[in-house]
Design an enzyme around this catalytic site. Structure first.
Site, short mmCIF file in Angstrom:
data_model
loop_
_atom_site.label_atom_id
_atom_site.label_comp_id
_atom_site.label_asym_id
_atom_site.label_seq_id
_atom_site.Cartn_x
_atom_site.Cartn_y
_atom_site.Cartn_z
N HIS A 83 0.87 -1.19 0.00
CA HIS A 83 0.00 0.00 0.00
C HIS A 83 0.91 1.24 0.00
O HIS A 83 2.03 1.18 0.51
CB HIS A 83 -0.83 -0.06 1.29
CG HIS A 83 -1.89 0.99 1.43
ND1 HIS A 83 -1.60 2.30 1.75
CD2 HIS A 83 -3.24 0.92 1.31
CE1 HIS A 83 -2.74 2.98 1.82
NE2 HIS A 83 -3.75 2.16 1.55
N ASP A 127 3.18 -4.50 8.11
CA ASP A 127 1.97 -3.68 8.01
C ASP A 127 0.77 -4.63 8.10
O ASP A 127 0.45 -5.33 7.15
CB ASP A 127 2.00 -2.92 6.68
CG ASP A 127 0.65 -2.32 6.29
OD1 ASP A 127 -0.30 -2.41 7.09
OD2 ASP A 127 0.55 -1.78 5.18
N GLN A 176 -4.47 -5.01 6.97
CA GLN A 176 -5.47 -5.89 6.35
C GLN A 176 -5.52 -7.26 7.02
O GLN A 176 -6.27 -8.13 6.59
CB GLN A 176 -5.15 -6.07 4.85
CG GLN A 176 -5.32 -4.82 4.03
CD GLN A 176 -6.77 -4.38 3.94
OE1 GLN A 176 -7.69 -5.18 3.99
NE2 GLN A 176 -6.98 -3.07 3.82
N LYS A 235 -10.29 -0.83 10.58
CA LYS A 235 -10.31 -2.01 9.72
C LYS A 235 -10.51 -3.28 10.55
O LYS A 235 -10.43 -4.39 10.04
CB LYS A 235 -9.02 -2.09 8.91
CG LYS A 235 -8.97 -1.06 7.78
CD LYS A 235 -7.68 -1.16 7.01
CE LYS A 235 -7.71 -0.47 5.65
NZ LYS A 235 -7.94 0.95 5.64
N CYS A 292 -4.86 2.59 -3.59
CA CYS A 292 -3.63 3.14 -3.00
C CYS A 292 -2.47 2.16 -3.19
O CYS A 292 -1.64 1.99 -2.30
CB CYS A 292 -3.81 3.48 -1.52
SG CYS A 292 -5.01 4.76 -1.24
#
Lengths: 416, 151
Positions: free
Chosen positions: A133, A210, A213, A236, A374
């Protein structure tokens, strides 16, 4: 709606019961029941999160860590108890390792500026992957420009997979940092992060994962992953917007200078010298998003109350059904077909631009994301300006995926 | 509002078979337009004879609304004086954004774009080519007009 528990006796996940926790799922859009398939962009809130924020605002709000009065003490206790929940949620060693930030983007910027900027020398390398991302690309580009370090992106296969060997092949004595997604937001690919981190650690490379998600879909254990930093956003994972978490290994956080200066991050200030506060407060300058943290704590409680294995199996069933049903639509091409995927499907339809598809689906009450997600380097890789993306949560149903497929067929007819 | 009011036959036709689509060499002006939110872009090229648009073509990729809008625009402004084209830009901009815009019959086929204003997220798709044209026509040096962005 089909009851998965009846059709698949091994999956004891009651999706209708799960849906009842989410008031927004009973609304209509353009006169149709909402079919919310944009969970990769932001998940919806269960009633318990809404209630926790509401209760905080109605009964307990004051500034934290400051007052001797009752409200300030209550607000402080609520904020800090949210931190305790997050310690358990990701299995951190202690409260000192959980920093509240605005979200994943701010967490990564904190690491690039406070950890990487002092550590990187000209010629050093920062290794990322092709499917990141923008939030895990741009902050690294910025710190590379500031330090003279070089940004290197590990390649992706045509299926949208990141192979361990391909990343290891790019690790060399100048590699200082490996920063990669746990799950790709644009493709759904699950990266082999545990093995990537182990390979990096064997070469004394610092690691950031990261997890924006990932946290909604799988149990995350930062000690098991053994990464140095792990970042995620509240909104999220069924919590409020504007708050997120940086997990950092305590030894690293201790050595890092504060990122922002201000109130709350100090012990003593004179015009000559300031003594910084201890972890985690050293990195929490100014009044934080207190109600957001309280809501995030409630979201952790909510997720913990679910049978997460059953919820995951249900999401997996949704992914398999969507892959099968969408795959049968003529001219539809699924983008990202890695063997390990979280429950999202990115796709393009011949003759129907993703934005037109998004508008037509919206008329049916179906929310999907359309655009570059993104992740422009991913779009460039597949030579596409945009895709449509349906991203699922445990509260989605097989019936909703069939509605999506019917909506796509309708769009194909309009543009036939 | 029905979806057929957005995707009228004129729009679908100009999306399927865009008019004046492709390169134009040589051109007196070449301007790029971007919609960073969705990744769409177009390149607009035109020839000017004194102050009249003698030829105009576009290429790039975008959704049906943006492709049809650009196609309709090239048809509408070809042969028009610079000032007339800019007046048309104002009129179309009003059509796309102002609910109180007067009836659009005199706009001919361009009136088909009026359905877009019920879809605020799509107004930029329809207006990108028009902003790109206006930027080319307002420039004192049409050879070096900076790229136009909707954001």
């Amino acid at each position: 709606m089909k009851n998965l528990a009846l059709t698949h006796p091994d999956l004891a996940f009651d999706v209708e019961a799960a849906r009842r926790h989410f008031p927004i799922l009973s609304r209509t859009v353009h006169g149709r029941p909402l079919v919310y398939l944009d969970n990769g962009a932001s998940t919806q809130r269960p009633q318990s999160v809404i209630d926790a924020v509401n209760d905080y605002e109605r009964r307990h709000h004051a500034n934290i860590h400051r007052g001797v009065h009752t409200l300030s003490q209550e607000a402080t206790a609520l904020y800090e108890s949210a931190r305790d929940r997050l310690v358990r949620f990701v299995n951190a060693r202690s409260r000192t390792e959980i920093i509240f930030v605005r979200g994943t983007t701010e967490a990564i910027n904190l690491v690039t500026q406070s950890y990487a900027r002092p550590a990187l020398q000209p010629g050093d390398e920062v290794l990322i992957t092709h499917l990141e991302h923008h939030a895990n690309i741009v902050p690294w580009q910025m710190v590379c420009a500031q330090t003279g370090a070089k940004l290197v992106a590990a390649p992706m296969t045509a299926q949208g997979e990141i192979q361990l060997e391909a990343v290891i092949a790019l690790m060399n004595p100048r590699t200082r940092i490996l920063a990669c997604a746990h799950v790709s937001n644009a493709l759904g690919t699950v990266l082999p992060v545990r093995r990537l981190v182990a390979a990096a650690k064997a070469r004394a490379i610092t690691t950031l994962v990261d997890g924006a998600q990932a946290v909604a879909h799988m149990a995350v254990d930062v000690r098991d992953l053994d990464c140095d930093f792990y970042t995620f956003s509240s909104h999220k994972m069924y919590g409020p917007t504007g708050v997120g978490v940086l997990y950092g290994r305590e030894q690293l956080l201790e050595r890092m200078p504060p990122w922002q200066g201000g109130g709350d991050m100090i012990l003593a200030v004179t015009f000559e010298k300031t003594t910084y506060n201890a972890l985690p407060y050293k990195f929490e300058a100014g009044t934080p998003n207190i109600s957001g943290a309280v809501g995030l704590g409630a979201a952790v409680d909510f997720l913990s109350s679910l049978d997460r294995k059953a919820a995951h199996a249900h999401e997996d069933a949704l992914l398999h059904h969507a892959t099968a049903v969408l795959g049968r639509i003529p001219g539809l091409r699924i983008i990202g077909t890695a063997p390990q995927k979280a429950s999202l499907v990115s796709f393009v339809v011949a003759g129907v631009h993703p934005h037109d598809l998004g508008t037509i689906l919206d008329e049916d009450g179906i929310a999907v994301r359309t655009g570059h997600h993104c992740a422009m380097p991913v779009m460039d890789f597949f030579k596409l300006p945009a895709t449509a993306r349906a991203s699922f949560a445990f509260y989605n149903t097989i019936d909703e995926i069939d509605k999506l497929a019917a909506g796509i067929e309708r769009a194909r007819k309009i543009f036939a | 509002m029905e979806i057929n009011d957005l995707y009228r036959d004129v729009i679908l036709d100009h999306n399927r078979q865009p008019r004046n689509f492709g390169p134009l060499e040589p051109a007196d002006a070449s301007v790029e337009g971007f919609n960073p939110m969705c990744g769409d872009h177009l390149t607009l090229r035109l020839r000017l004879n004194e102050d009249t648009i003698s030829d105009i073509r576009f290429e790039g990729q975008g959704c049906a609304i943006s492709t049809a809008s650009a196609s309709l625009m090239t048809e509408a402004v070809k042969g028009k004086h610079r000032d007339e084209a800019l007046k048309l830009f104002d009129r179309v901009h009003q059509l796309l954004t102002d609910d109180a815009a007067p009836p659009a019959e005199e706009l001919g086929k361009l009136a088909a774009l009026s359905g877009v204003r019920e879809y605020p997220a799509r107004v930029k798709c329809a207006s990108l080519c028009w902003h790109t044209l206006a930027s080319a026509l307002k420039s004192t040096d049409p050879k070096s007009v900076p790229a136009v962005s909707t954001e």
